[in-house]
Design a protein around this motif. Structure first.
Motif, PDB file in Angstrom:
ATOM      1  N   SER A   7       1.049  -1.014   0.390  1.00  6.69           N
ATOM      2  CA  SER A   7      -0.269  -0.049  -0.421  1.00  6.69           C
ATOM      3  C   SER A   7       0.599   1.471   0.137  1.00  6.69           C
ATOM      4  O   SER A   7       2.110   1.063  -0.032  1.00  6.69           O
ATOM      5  CB  SER A   7      -1.542  -0.134   1.490  1.00  6.69           C
ATOM      6  N   GLY A   8       0.246   2.954  -0.369  1.00 10.31           N
ATOM      7  CA  GLY A   8       0.749   3.554   0.064  1.00 10.31           C
ATOM      8  C   GLY A   8       1.167   4.042  -1.468  1.00 10.31           C
ATOM      9  O   GLY A   8       1.748   5.539  -1.442  1.00 10.31           O
ATOM     10  N   GLY A   9       0.921   3.510  -2.511  1.00 12.53           N
ATOM     11  CA  GLY A   9       1.538   4.650  -3.905  1.00 12.53           C
ATOM     12  C   GLY A   9       0.601   5.262  -4.342  1.00 12.53           C
ATOM     13  O   GLY A   9      -0.346   5.060  -3.724  1.00 12.53           O
ATOM     14  N   GLY A  10       0.702   6.437  -5.290  1.00  8.26           N
ATOM     15  CA  GLY A  10      -0.094   6.811  -5.486  1.00  8.26           C
ATOM     16  C   GLY A  10       0.431   8.187  -6.974  1.00  8.26           C
ATOM     17  O   GLY A  10       1.644   7.004  -7.124  1.00  8.26           O
ATOM     18  N   LEU A  11       0.267   8.899  -6.462  1.00 12.32           N
ATOM     19  CA  LEU A  11       1.211   9.920  -8.368  1.00 12.32           C
ATOM     20  C   LEU A  11       1.218  11.217  -7.485  1.00 12.32           C
ATOM     21  O   LEU A  11       0.114  11.836  -6.470  1.00 12.32           O
ATOM     22  CB  LEU A  11      -0.831  10.753  -8.897  1.00 12.32           C
ATOM     23  N   VAL A  12       2.548  11.475  -7.919  1.00 16.19           N
ATOM     24  CA  VAL A  12       2.695  12.554  -6.476  1.00 16.19           C
ATOM     25  C   VAL A  12       3.954  13.576  -8.283  1.00 16.19           C
ATOM     26  O   VAL A  12       3.920  13.025  -9.316  1.00 16.19           O
ATOM     27  CB  VAL A  12       4.141  11.609  -5.893  1.00 16.19           C
ATOM     28  N   THR A  13       4.117  14.133  -7.165  1.00 15.55           N
ATOM     29  CA  THR A  13       5.326  15.119  -8.390  1.00 15.55           C
ATOM     30  C   THR A  13       6.494  15.317  -8.360  1.00 15.55           C
ATOM     31  O   THR A  13       7.282  14.616  -6.761  1.00 15.55           O
ATOM     32  CB  THR A  13       4.556  16.977  -7.765  1.00 15.55           C
ATOM     33  N   THR A  14       7.026  15.764  -9.068  1.00 15.61           N
ATOM     34  CA  THR A  14       9.343  15.156  -9.211  1.00 15.61           C
ATOM     35  C   THR A  14      10.019  16.254  -7.357  1.00 15.61           C
ATOM     36  O   THR A  14       9.349  17.317  -7.328  1.00 15.61           O
ATOM     37  CB  THR A  14      10.081  15.915 -10.288  1.00 15.61           C
ATOM     38  N   ASP A  16       8.599  15.313  -4.519  1.00 17.14           N
ATOM     39  CA  ASP A  16       7.440  15.007  -3.716  1.00 17.14           C
ATOM     40  C   ASP A  16       8.460  13.464  -2.748  1.00 17.14           C
ATOM     41  O   ASP A  16       9.396  12.238  -2.915  1.00 17.14           O
ATOM     42  CB  ASP A  16       6.161  14.492  -3.977  1.00 17.14           C
ATOM     43  N   SER A  17       7.795  12.681  -1.702  1.00 18.23           N
ATOM     44  CA  SER A  17       8.037  11.469  -1.376  1.00 18.23           C
ATOM     45  C   SER A  17       6.894  10.869  -0.953  1.00 18.23           C
ATOM     46  O   SER A  17       5.528  11.724  -1.008  1.00 18.23           O
ATOM     47  CB  SER A  17       8.950  12.281   0.306  1.00 18.23           C
ATOM     48  N   LEU A  18       7.397   9.464  -0.727  1.00 18.34           N
ATOM     49  CA  LEU A  18       6.563   8.218  -0.523  1.00 18.34           C
ATOM     50  C   LEU A  18       6.812   7.338  -0.162  1.00 18.34           C
ATOM     51  O   LEU A  18       7.458   7.130  -0.174  1.00 18.34           O
ATOM     52  CB  LEU A  18       5.303   7.734  -2.117  1.00 18.34           C
ATOM     53  N   ARG A  19       5.678   6.505   1.011  1.00 19.10           N
ATOM     54  CA  ARG A  19       6.018   5.922   2.010  1.00 19.10           C
ATOM     55  C   ARG A  19       5.111   4.523   1.494  1.00 19.10           C
ATOM     56  O   ARG A  19       3.979   4.564   1.788  1.00 19.10           O
ATOM     57  CB  ARG A  19       5.769   6.054   3.300  1.00 19.10           C
ATOM     58  N   LEU A  81       8.958   0.955   2.429  1.00 17.59           N
ATOM     59  CA  LEU A  81       9.908   2.123   1.821  1.00 17.59           C
ATOM     60  C   LEU A  81       9.694   3.360   1.742  1.00 17.59           C
ATOM     61  O   LEU A  81       8.879   3.855   1.310  1.00 17.59           O
ATOM     62  CB  LEU A  81      10.469   1.096   0.435  1.00 17.59           C
ATOM     63  N   GLN A  82      10.692   3.923   2.353  1.00 16.54           N
ATOM     64  CA  GLN A  82      10.726   5.152   2.369  1.00 16.54           C
ATOM     65  C   GLN A  82      11.153   5.910   1.256  1.00 16.54           C
ATOM     66  O   GLN A  82      12.649   5.375   1.066  1.00 16.54           O
ATOM     67  CB  GLN A  82      10.748   5.833   3.240  1.00 16.54           C
ATOM     68  N   MET A  83      10.531   6.700   0.274  1.00 16.70           N
ATOM     69  CA  MET A  83      10.916   7.473  -1.214  1.00 16.70           C
ATOM     70  C   MET A  83      11.226   8.900  -1.197  1.00 16.70           C
ATOM     71  O   MET A  83      10.134   9.163  -0.578  1.00 16.70           O
ATOM     72  CB  MET A  83      10.673   6.807  -2.499  1.00 16.70           C
ATOM     73  N   ASN A  84      12.465   9.568  -0.800  1.00 20.03           N
ATOM     74  CA  ASN A  84      12.354  10.471  -0.828  1.00 20.03           C
ATOM     75  C   ASN A  84      13.371  11.094  -2.846  1.00 20.03           C
ATOM     76  O   ASN A  84      13.100  10.457  -3.186  1.00 20.03           O
ATOM     77  CB  ASN A  84      13.348  11.279  -0.022  1.00 20.03           C
ATOM     78  N   THR A  85      12.371  12.560  -2.694  1.00 19.19           N
ATOM     79  CA  THR A  85      12.837  13.349  -3.295  1.00 19.19           C
ATOM     80  C   THR A  85      12.963  12.597  -5.220  1.00 19.19           C
ATOM     81  O   THR A  85      13.672  12.853  -6.117  1.00 19.19           O
ATOM     82  CB  THR A  85      14.705  13.912  -3.749  1.00 19.19           C
ATOM     83  N   LEU A  86      11.914  12.123  -5.010  1.00 15.73           N
ATOM     84  CA  LEU A  86      11.082  11.035  -6.068  1.00 15.73           C
ATOM     85  C   LEU A  86      11.328  11.911  -7.484  1.00 15.73           C
ATOM     86  O   LEU A  86      11.393  13.016  -7.677  1.00 15.73           O
ATOM     87  CB  LEU A  86       9.383  11.151  -6.174  1.00 15.73           C
ATOM     88  N   LYS A  87      11.425  11.102  -8.747  1.00 21.38           N
ATOM     89  CA  LYS A  87      11.711  11.352  -9.842  1.00 21.38           C
ATOM     90  C   LYS A  87      11.096  10.701 -11.112  1.00 21.38           C
ATOM     91  O   LYS A  87      10.642   9.460 -10.742  1.00 21.38           O
ATOM     92  CB  LYS A  87      13.186  11.188 -10.246  1.00 21.38           C
ATOM     93  N   THR A 119       2.078  -2.088  -5.914  1.00 19.80           N
ATOM     94  CA  THR A 119       1.429  -1.060  -6.174  1.00 19.80           C
ATOM     95  C   THR A 119       1.719   0.379  -6.785  1.00 19.80           C
ATOM     96  O   THR A 119       3.587  -0.378  -6.479  1.00 19.80           O
ATOM     97  CB  THR A 119       1.573  -0.196  -4.413  1.00 19.80           C
ATOM     98  N   GLN A 120       0.916   0.793  -8.100  1.00 20.90           N
ATOM     99  CA  GLN A 120       1.626   1.999  -8.341  1.00 20.90           C
ATOM    100  C   GLN A 120       2.594   2.734  -8.236  1.00 20.90           C
ATOM    101  O   GLN A 120       1.780   3.483  -6.974  1.00 20.90           O
ATOM    102  CB  GLN A 120       0.429   1.743  -9.695  1.00 20.90           C
ATOM    103  N   VAL A 121       3.366   3.951  -8.323  1.00 21.07           N
ATOM    104  CA  VAL A 121       3.835   5.439  -8.613  1.00 21.07           C
ATOM    105  C   VAL A 121       3.863   5.654  -9.392  1.00 21.07           C
ATOM    106  O   VAL A 121       4.762   5.318 -10.524  1.00 21.07           O
ATOM    107  CB  VAL A 121       5.011   4.804  -7.653  1.00 21.07           C
ATOM    108  N   ILE A 122       3.552   7.057  -9.262  1.00 19.10           N
ATOM    109  CA  ILE A 122       3.527   7.295 -10.906  1.00 19.10           C
ATOM    110  C   ILE A 122       4.151   8.973  -9.930  1.00 19.10           C
ATOM    111  O   ILE A 122       4.026   9.470  -9.140  1.00 19.10           O
ATOM    112  CB  ILE A 122       2.359   8.096 -11.543  1.00 19.10           C
TER     113      ILE A 122
END
Length: 125
Positions: A7-14, A16-19, A81-87, A119-122
């Motif tokens: 869980s935790g995926g989603g649509l974010v902007t360059t 951003d962070s997601l966990r 999985l903490q994801m920072n500074t997403l590209k 889980t999809q991450v965009i």
């Protein structure tokens, strides 16, 4: 049987962070090293990060090193999985995986016994 639910995926902007979270059931969680893999459209599944059953040992793909951080809570049977500074190039379906009875960590998908549905991450630019 082993069940892994991401869980935790989603649509974010360059930038951003997601966990992401992966809840495990049907197993003795501390018998497993855990990992995250991802698959982008038209590409093969690739290793992202892995963590030993103790949480002491971790491994990361070079493309995410310093931006992504894997952790686990053995009391909650959950890996994060903490994801920072997403590209934009991080856009993919992210899969949680369990590697039975490994003391260290593996980065090879073939070593992982059980997989979640993803889980999809965009990441938009």
């Amino acid at each position: 049987q082993v069940q892994l639910i991401e869980s935790g995926g989603g649509l974010v902007t360059t930038g951003d962070s997601l966990r992401l979270s992966c809840a495990a059931s049907g197993l003795i969680f501390t018998d497993y090293a855990m990992g995250w893999f991802r698959q982008a459209p038209g590409k093969e599944r690739e290793f992202v990060a892995a963590i030993s059953w103790t949480g002491i040992t971790t491994e990361y793909a070079n493309s995410v090193k310093g931006r992504f951080f894997i952790s686990r809570d053995n009391d909650k049977n959950t890996v994060y999985l903490q994801m920072n500074t997403l590209k934009p190039e991080d856009t993919a379906v992210y899969y949680c995986a369990a590697d039975y009875f490994r003391g260290g960590v593996s980065i090879a998908a073939r070593d992982f016994d059980s997989w979640g549905q993803g889980t999809q991450v965009i990441v938009s630019s």
